[in-house]
Write a protein that holds these residues in place. Structure first.
Motif, short mmCIF file in Angstrom:
data_model
loop_
_atom_site.label_atom_id
_atom_site.label_comp_id
_atom_site.label_asym_id
_atom_site.label_seq_id
_atom_site.Cartn_x
_atom_site.Cartn_y
_atom_site.Cartn_z
N LEU A 88 6.54 2.89 0.75
CA LEU A 88 5.81 1.71 1.20
C LEU A 88 5.78 1.57 2.72
O LEU A 88 4.77 1.10 3.27
CB LEU A 88 6.41 0.45 0.58
N LEU A 91 2.77 3.05 4.52
CA LEU A 91 1.56 2.29 4.20
C LEU A 91 1.55 0.95 4.92
O LEU A 91 0.49 0.48 5.36
CB LEU A 91 1.46 2.09 2.69
N LEU A 94 0.66 1.75 8.48
CA LEU A 94 -0.76 2.11 8.54
C LEU A 94 -1.64 0.87 8.39
O LEU A 94 -2.70 0.76 9.03
CB LEU A 94 -1.08 3.12 7.45
N SER A 95 -1.22 -0.09 7.58
CA SER A 95 -2.01 -1.30 7.38
C SER A 95 -2.13 -2.14 8.64
O SER A 95 -3.03 -2.97 8.75
CB SER A 95 -1.40 -2.15 6.26
N GLN A 237 2.44 -7.65 7.64
CA GLN A 237 3.39 -6.55 7.52
C GLN A 237 4.80 -7.07 7.20
O GLN A 237 5.52 -6.46 6.40
CB GLN A 237 3.42 -5.71 8.81
N GLY A 337 0.00 -4.13 -2.20
CA GLY A 337 -1.45 -3.96 -2.25
C GLY A 337 -2.20 -5.27 -2.23
O GLY A 337 -3.21 -5.42 -1.53
N ASN A 444 -9.39 3.64 7.10
CA ASN A 444 -7.99 3.26 7.26
C ASN A 444 -7.51 2.41 6.09
O ASN A 444 -6.41 2.62 5.55
CB ASN A 444 -7.81 2.51 8.59
N GLU A 445 -8.33 1.45 5.70
CA GLU A 445 -7.96 0.58 4.58
C GLU A 445 -7.90 1.35 3.26
O GLU A 445 -7.03 1.09 2.42
CB GLU A 445 -8.95 -0.59 4.50
N VAL A 448 -4.64 3.19 2.87
CA VAL A 448 -3.52 2.36 2.42
C VAL A 448 -3.62 2.09 0.93
O VAL A 448 -2.62 2.21 0.19
CB VAL A 448 -3.48 1.02 3.20
N PRO A 451 -3.34 5.32 -2.27
CA PRO A 451 -2.02 5.71 -2.81
C PRO A 451 -1.41 4.66 -3.72
O PRO A 451 -0.76 4.99 -4.72
CB PRO A 451 -1.18 5.91 -1.54
N LEU A 452 -1.62 3.38 -3.41
CA LEU A 452 -1.09 2.31 -4.26
C LEU A 452 -1.79 2.30 -5.61
O LEU A 452 -1.14 2.14 -6.66
CB LEU A 452 -1.27 0.96 -3.56
#
Length: 483
Positions: A88, A91, A94-95, A237, A337, A444-445, A448, A451-452
């Motif tokens: 996590l 991610l 990255l978020s 975050q 997510g 970019n979104e 994230v 993968p979730l």
């Protein structure tokens, strides 16, 4: 050595990030978090999943004169929690790329320092080392929330800090007492605590000292009041770190330090804990139904889900404990997510009010699909990750008491009500002024969310990938409790 590398690499990377500026800080933080995830995969490849004992251990004296050691290692439960954390954190970093934070080097360094604290909690095999990392994990997220949070961030984070410190003092007092009960020159090593022969009266009050500390962090009703405001006012975050990983510290503490250390206290008070957990499920679900703010709705839904996990693990049967472990993974994936999707919506519309939104699905097929999958995972649709955990948890609760199982089962019905209502209000219907122009997911979104989404189906379709890792450790835990 692998466990030590997993523990110290994020802290080392955080020191490097502190020296950098601007985009370089976030890039290095992201790369460092990916390296940490690769290290966990390497550890997983060398892990004997058929063994329930501690592996990859490292121990050396820390405060030698007091019998306190720097002792770390992982069993199947620990490994899954470390795997969740390292999956996590990249991610979450990255978020944040879609935002511009002041002092980005401090922001990303704090995330990495928090990762060290979180992993330390999951691998510590000494009570005072566990306490050290428990407190260490609190400090970075406190500053992230207090510096980069919303308008009410100062009073809200102060309340959060006071709550958690209050609980930690209870835990420290219990650990000191247990340490003094160990024979000879005393030891704070976890297996020394497991081998103590304490009276029922002693175990009873120690149970409450430890349970309060862990219940505040989870949080379980009625120790939950810090959570909705903190989740709402914190930057996304920080909310992800708190909900996706940090609340698992409390559940893990129950599994590792409460159930096996004071089994007589657990048997005495487990029924009351189940009542509190079920009250929390129903209470938080009804509050979630009434919410108009998306972030607060997910915050209350998290309380309901954690209530079911707590109910399951206090049944002290294999289904309940296995369900708790797998649901920790599922909840972390789903809630991270969902909070990220709420952040996407807020960044485009400047509102989180359900009544101010609508019609988003008309122009956002990618967002709609990802949102729907994560939402369905949260309400435990078959073939999704949430179904596996909730099925095992409810099975465990039903074995303990049929009436408790029926009451806990309300989480499925009530969860469907507030999650489907939220999805319908936000995504369907006519467009509002706020959603008139709404762009679909950026690359970019997608990086994230995809993968979730994959993990939602992976856990739902192939749960034994993860259950087989924790099963021997859960069996070993039950043997310790029942001895």
């Amino acid at each position: 050595m692998t466990t030590a590398l997993l523990l110290f690499w994020p802290a080392f990377a955080a020191l490097i990030v502190l020296l950098l500026k601007g985009q370089a800080a976030r890039t290095v933080a992201f790369v460092a978090s990916l390296i940490e995830f690769a290290l966990v995969l390497f550890a997983l490849a060398g892990f004997n999943t058929a063994s329930g004992s501690t592996q990859m251990a490292l121990s050396f004296p820390w405060v030698e004169s007091a019998g306190i050691g720097f002792t770390i290692g992982m069993d199947g439960i620990s490994l899954l929690m470390v795997l969740l954390t390292t999956f996590l954190v990249p991610l979450i970093i990255l978020s944040s790329f879609k935002h511009e934070y002041k002092s980005p080097n401090a922001f990303y360094a704090l995330i990495l320092f928090m990762q060290t604290g979180l992993i330390g909690v999951f691998v510590a095999l000494d009570a005072f080392l566990f306490y050290f990392f428990w407190e260490l994990a609190l400090i970075p997220v406190y500053f992230i929330a207090a510096i980069w949070g919303g308008a009410r961030r100062i009073p809200v984070t102060f309340k959060f800090f006071v709550y958690t410190i209050f609980g930690s003092l209870f835990m420290l007092a219990a650990f000191v007492y247990l340490y003094l009960q160990t024979p000879g020159s005393h030891s704070s090593e976890i297996f020394a605590f497991y081998n103590l022969n304490l009276s029922s009266e002693s175990q009873s009050w120690i149970f409450w000292f430890l349970f309060i500390a862990f219940a505040i962090k989870m949080p379980v009703f009625p120790f939950h009041t810090w959570q909705p405001d903190t989740y709402t006012e914190s930057p996304t975050q920080a909310t992800m770190l708190l909900s996706g990983i940090m609340l698992k510290m409390g559940i893990y503490g129950v599994l590792r330090w409460l159930l096996p250390v004071v089994p007589l206290g657990v048997s005495q008070w487990a029924g009351l804990v189940l009542v509190l957990a079920i009250i929390g499920i129903v209470y938080a679900s009804f509050i979630a139904i009434r919410q108009r703010d998306l972030k607060r709705l997910i915050a209350y839904s998290s309380i309901a889900h954690v209530g079911l996990i707590a109910a399951g693990i206090f049944t002290l049967n294999e289904q309940g404990l296995q369900g708790g472990v797998i649901q920790m993974l599922s909840h972390g994936i789903n809630v991270v997510g969902l909070f990220f999707i709420i952040d996407i919506i807020f960044s485009r519309t400047n509102t989180r009010e359900i009544t101010s939104l609508g019609g988003i699905t008309q122009t956002t097929p990618a967002l709609s699909i990802c949102f729907m999958i994560l939402m369905l995972g949260s309400i435990a649709l078959p073939l999704t990750n949430g179904f596996v955990g909730e099925f095992l948890l409810l099975s465990g609760v039903f074995q303990y008491n049929g009436w408790f199982g029926a009451a806990a089962g309300l989480t499925i019905i009530l969860g469907a009500v507030y999650m489907l209502r939220m999805f319908q209000g936000v995504m369907f219907g006519p467009k509002s002024a706020a959603t008139e122009v709404f762009a679909d997911l950026t690359m970019n979104e997608k990086a994230v969310l995809i993968p979730l989404v994959i993990m939602v189906f992976w856990i739902g379709l192939f749960p034994n990938t993860f259950l087989s890792i924790s099963e021997p450790a859960v069996g070993n835990l039950l043997n310790i409790i029942r001895r």
